[in-house]
Scaffold this motif. Structure first.
Motif, short mmCIF file in Angstrom:
data_model
loop_
_atom_site.label_atom_id
_atom_site.label_comp_id
_atom_site.label_asym_id
_atom_site.label_seq_id
_atom_site.Cartn_x
_atom_site.Cartn_y
_atom_site.Cartn_z
N GLU A 150 0.84 -1.20 0.00
CA GLU A 150 0.00 0.00 0.00
C GLU A 150 0.87 1.24 0.00
O GLU A 150 1.72 1.41 0.87
CB GLU A 150 -0.90 0.00 1.24
CG GLU A 150 -2.09 -0.94 1.06
CD GLU A 150 -2.64 -1.40 2.39
OE1 GLU A 150 -3.35 -0.60 3.01
OE2 GLU A 150 -2.34 -2.52 2.80
N LEU A 202 -2.73 -1.48 8.80
CA LEU A 202 -1.55 -1.61 7.94
C LEU A 202 -0.64 -2.74 8.39
O LEU A 202 0.46 -2.90 7.88
CB LEU A 202 -0.76 -0.29 7.98
CG LEU A 202 -1.48 0.89 7.34
CD1 LEU A 202 -0.85 2.20 7.76
CD2 LEU A 202 -1.46 0.77 5.82
N CYS A 215 1.06 -2.97 11.03
CA CYS A 215 2.31 -2.44 11.55
C CYS A 215 2.60 -2.97 12.94
O CYS A 215 3.72 -2.94 13.41
CB CYS A 215 2.23 -0.92 11.63
SG CYS A 215 2.97 -0.16 10.21
#
Lengths: 396, 385, 261
Positions: free
Chosen positions: C232, C258, C260
């Motif tokens: 992304e 995401l 993360c």
């Protein structure tokens, strides 16, 4: 297989030249041509606006025969008898894959206690192959590789997952080589192709700037490693029951031996260049008290701590933590800048980070220009909330 | 600009540049701060064969000339003048042996110098003998099979870190300038010690100390050339080494210029990068032009020396004079272009400016260089009459 | 003692970026370098040779013809010989086929110690080293951070682990994969650079190996790349609003999305 340019379709636009990581595409007589430098990476396939680049499969090539297999296996790693966290995460991922396939989820456990095996069942395994032999208590590549290969050949699972830890990354490749099957390292996502039933293995390529989906279409098992903290744990069910199969009396030998084990604070914590997450502080951290908060957050996130030059010069933290023009250059997945104004000298050292979170009191601070997410606020207020919520989320 | 360097010269440039970028740039600010000697870098330079560049192959070197040495010095100077001073001073100290030494002396000293195992220093300057070498007070008296040296040399680059020292001392005061002689003194010789390390404005990574001789006895064989040749040895040595100082000037100017261009592209004022302003462009244009002129002169003189020319005093003085004046101007202008940032230690240009100043002073001040050039012009005019 | 160091020429990936509009790699000005971990492997090999005062260090690489430059760079550091495995038949090799091919070449060259960098920075798989050891049926130790001793047909090394290190002894022949902590790679020397220019790089093709052709290249590779795609792309800055509590909640939600955290 090879990659071919359809010269009738090629308009000579040169769009494809840029796409090749190996400089294998050249222009000849106004048309693209693929040279012998081609490594068949397929980076060029979808680039051509005319659709002139395609792969050509040679019919009847004597490839490998399709192997057979059933069930999903997870290698459950232990160190000093304690099962590594990544094993439970793998069970979470493995459970999902097994459910899609309608298959059993098994775990393989070497050199641990019976309690360990039970714990694996509670985290989602149906069956445990447990070999408590003493020789397996300490990690050596050859016995681990030999025994796991033997078990796989006997029981023929379809998928084998292992942690991308120093242990898994060291001996799992030997297993794949021995079984003549494919292995995909450091997968960030695993799924099943609903049409073919193949395992879809997604991993970063070229230093993490692009992602690739890897298949192992013919040979079995399909093997993959996954880094710690990438997959989510499944549901812990204390009442869950399963079968423990004890493996014993195996003739296992090793040409390596571990003479001693030395525990020390990992260098990795300080190796900022290799860190996935970095929590960094600047002048706004205000002193050692502020950095204590940063360390707390870093511990909760499994991150390394870095600093801007201002903080290092103030003596709040050692020089080896400094990021920027006169310090280290880092490119983690996540960089959380706390109280760093964002001087150019600092930005050049960290702006290639994938995600940058900036927390700063001053809404005009230049750090917000490079941030993916910005929070205007006092870090002494934000960080304690941040730490608490991360801990809650991780169940710490 | 393409100076038509040959393949080996390009190799030397690339290697020196790689060492400068990978090993020197990361440590230069810290060395400037602490004034520590860059032993690690010296070790790298030794491993890379760079200390042997200008030493004949029969003595373990690569048998290259003044141009190759200049190229290497320029690249190192682009990163740190302190370190390049240690490197260049090594050549300065070696020239007396190389130019006037006996075969025995060369065999004894040059291989260790070429391999970088031993560093060298050149000792001429004294408290009362700077530009005026005639004021030299250090004496060497023959006593049986030994010379006994007494006196103090001042501001000697590589003092304390070098193992081999080539020095000038008076053997017969009654003969004036013809009463000086050159000697090799090894570190560890009884009666030879070092004063404190000087705290300098720039080139702080280089070591500068006094050399103190107190009844220091050295074997008679350690004289370089004959008694009375001391000043000839010194002058010929300087003739050869001055282009090295010139290339230091070219290098530091180039380093500062690159920083200025980089900054001017990034720094935005009035909505535009400052490099789009003519005031900045003109400064950069002058800087770039003068650097190229200095480099062209230094390379030309180096090639002239390598051709075997007999008298190179005037030309080598010109290359040192011009290139080091350019260095001072360009580094000062680089600080100006970086403005407040340039004045801060966060950026390397203030160090470059402090470092550059020494180039107009050492190995003959630029006033003395003009004297040398002027004298040569007078001689030439008289000859042509 | 015969030492073989496996090296790989890689693009300097720190500089590789993806163009978000065309979804392709931005390759302008990306230089090819020796995989940084392999530099430590080369240094380790050279130090072993120097410590023993005898022996040879051979650098081995598989790749396109221009990978020869990597071998010449290794020669400039002081290795004795460079061997290049290059053949269209090797193209498209995954880690299994790469390890198989390298192992066949090592059988041909002969080695007491084989040293690899712990991983290559373009693929980051860390698989080829251990797989070579398996194909050669010799032991290996991965993540070597220090060589404690090397004598009498046995070697003792320190293996880096997450929580410290293990001291591991192995018989020879052995394969080691090494980490950065092991040493500081030397700079090339001028004499080395001059030798590198003249050095003859031995080339080996598929036909030079006693290898099963069906195990080479793409055909011999169990894994396939189905497709590549951009992660992304970095979105525009998003300022999080609300109370401190809400800001943190939003941040955690975004980061979780995401992957993360």
């Amino acid at each position: 297989m090879f990659i071919r340019v359809n010269t009738d379709k090629c308009t000579g636009c040169e769009t494809c030249l840029q796409s090749c990581p190996y400089d294998a595409i050249i222009m000849k007589d106004g048309k693209a041509e693929i040279t012998e430098l081609c490594q068949l990476c397929r980076a060029c396939l979808n680039v051509c606006p005319e659709g002139a680049i395609s792969e050509v499969r040679e019919e009847g090539a004597p490839g490998k025969e399709k192997g057979q297999g059933k069930g999903v296996w997870v290698f459950a790693e232990q160190r000093d008898g304690r099962i590594a966290d990544v094993s439970f995460e793998l069970l979470g991922a493995g459970r999902r894959l097994a459910d899609i396939l309608g298959a059993e989820l098994s775990a393989v456990l070497f050199g641990s206690s019976e309690d360990g095996a039970d714990e694996l069942i509670k985290w989602g395994a149906d069956k445990i192959y447990h070999c408590p032999d003493e020789i397996l208590g300490v990690f050596n590549d050859e016995p681990y590789a030999q025994l796991l290969s033997d078990l796989i050949q006997e029981h023929k699972p379809e998928i084998v997952l292992a942690g991308a830890t120093p242990v898994g990354r060291s001996f799992i490749p030997r297993v794949a080589a021995r079984l003549n099957t494919g292995l995909t390292a450091d997968c960030t996502s695993l799924d099943i192709d609903r049409e073919t039933g193949h395992l879809l293995q997604v991993r970063p390529a070229f230093g993490g700037n692009i992602m690739a989906t890897i298949l192992c279409p013919l040979t079995r098992p399909q093997m993959a490693t996954v880094r710690p903290r990438v997959m989510k744990r499944g549901v812990y069910d204390p009442d869950r029951k399963g079968e423990v199969i004890r493996i014993s009396d195996r003739k296992i030998s090793s040409r390596t031996s571990v003479k001693d084990t030395v525990k020390e604070a990992s260098d990795l914590a300080l190796n900022l260049q290799e860190a996935n997450i970095i929590v960094a502080g600047g002048r706004g951290a205000g002193g050692e008290k502020g950095f204590a908060l940063l360390y707390e957050l870093a511990e909760a996130l499994g991150a390394s701590v870095a600093a801007s030059r201002a903080a290092v010069d103030e003596g709040w933290i050692a020089y080896r933590h400094q990021v920027g023009q006169t310090g280290k250059t880092v490119g983690p997945k996540l960089y959380i800048a706390c109280g760093i104004s964002g001087a150019v000298q600092h930005l050049v050292g960290m702006q290639s980070s994938d995600i940058i979170v900036a927390i700063n009191k001053n809404p005009e601070a230049p750090i917000f220009n490079v941030a993916t997410y910005g929070i205007v606020g006092d870090l002494f207020e934000i960080l304690p909330i941040f730490i608490r919520k991360v801990r809650e989320a991780k169940g710490l | 600009m393409d100076y038509f360097l040959n393949e080996e010269q390009l190799m030397i440039r690339d290697l020196a540049r790689q060492i400068a970028e990978e090993k020197i740039v990361p440590v230069r600010a810290e060395l400037d701060e602490t004034g520590e000697f860059a032993w690690d870098v010296m070790k790298t330079l030794a491993q890379s064969d760079l200390f042997g560049l200008f030493i004949p192959e029969e003595y373990g070197g690569l048998g290259k000339g003044c141009l190759e040495l200049s190229i290497a010095v320029e690249e190192l100077s682009r990163a740190c003048l302190g370190i390049s001073t240690s490197f260049a001073a090594n050549a300065l100290g070696t020239y007396p042996i190389l130019l006037f030494g006996t075969d025995e002396q060369k065999k004894k000293f040059l291989p260790d110098i070429a391999s970088g195992k031993k560093l060298v220093a050149f000792g001429l300057t004294e408290a009362n003998a700077g530009s005026d070498a005639g004021g030299t007070q250090t004496t060497a008296k023959l006593d049986g099979s030994e010379y006994v040296i007494n006196g103090t040399k001042q501001w000697i680059t590589n003092g304390g870190v070098a193992d081999i020292y080539t020095i000038i001392a008076i053997t017969d005061r009654s003969k004036g300038p013809r009463g000086a002689s050159a000697f090799v003194v090894e570190k560890g010789t009884p009666g030879f010690s070092f004063g404190k390390k000087e705290n300098k404005m720039g080139i702080r990574a280089s070591a500068t100390t006094e050399l103190v001789f107190d009844n220091c006895r050295i074997p008679k064989e350690n004289i370089i050339g004959k008694e009375g040749m001391g000043f000839v040895v010194a002058m010929k040595t300087l003739d050869n080494s001055r282009t090295g100082v010139g290339s230091q000037g070219v290098g530091v100017a180039q380093g500062a210029f690159e920083e200025a261009v980089k900054f001017a592209r990034q720094r935005v004022q009035f909505g535009h990068p400052i490099i789009t302003f003519q005031a900045i462009q003109h400064m950069l244009a002058d800087m770039g032009t003068s650097i190229e002129a200095a480099r062209a002169l230094v390379y030309a003189v180096a090639r002239f020396i390598d051709s075997g020319a007999k008298d190179v005093s005037k030309e080598s003085a010109m290359s040192k004079l011009f290139a080091t004046d350019v260095a001072m101007k360009v580094t000062t202008d680089a600080v100006q272009i970086l403005g407040g940032s340039g004045y801060m230690k966060e950026y390397p240009v203030e160090k470059m400016m402090r470092d550059a100043k020494i180039l107009q002073i050492y190995e003959g001040t630029n006033q003395i260089q003009r004297n040398v050039i002027g004298q040569a012009l007078i001689k030439e005019a008289a000859r042509n009459k | 003692m015969k030492i073989v160091v496996c090296i790989k020429q890689v693009p300097d990936t720190a500089e590789v970026r993806i163009n978000p509009e065309t979804n392709t790699l931005v390759r302008d000005g990306v230089a090819s370098i020796i995989n940084p971990y392999d530099m430590h492997a080369l240094e380790a090999g050279l130090q072993m040779r120097e410590a023993a005062g005898a022996g040879t260090v051979t650098a081995l690489t598989m790749g396109p013809p221009q990978a020869e430059n990597a071998l010449r760079e290794a020669v400039s550091m002081g290795i004795d010989e460079g061997v290049l495995l290059t053949d269209r038949a090797f193209a498209g090799s995954d880690t299994w086929a790469t390890a198989y091919t390298l192992a066949k070449a090592i059988e041909h060259i002969g080695a007491d110690i084989i040293i690899c960098g712990k991983q290559a920075i373009d693929g980051d798989t860390a698989q080829v080293g251990p797989e070579i050891a398996e194909f050669l049926q010799i032991p290996h130790v991965a993540y070597v951070r220090k060589i404690d001793s090397l004598k009498d047909g046995s070697i003792i090394v320190q293996r880096l682990m997450d929580d410290g290190y293990d001291i591991v002894e192995s018989s020879l022949p052995v394969l080691l994969t090494v980490v950065r902590e092991l040493n500081v790679p030397r700079m090339p020397s001028l004499k080395g650079k001059m030798a590198a220019k003249k050095a003859v790089i031995r080339q080996m093709k598929a036909s030079d190996l006693k290898a099963d052709v069906n195990s080479l290249g793409l055909q011999g590779s169990p894994t396939q790349v189905r497709n590549i795609f951009a992660p992304e792309a970095k979105k525009d800055r998003k300022m999080l609003e609300g109370s401190s509590e809400e800001k943190v909640d939003q941040l955690l939600k975004e980061l979780a999305g995401l992957k993360c955290l």
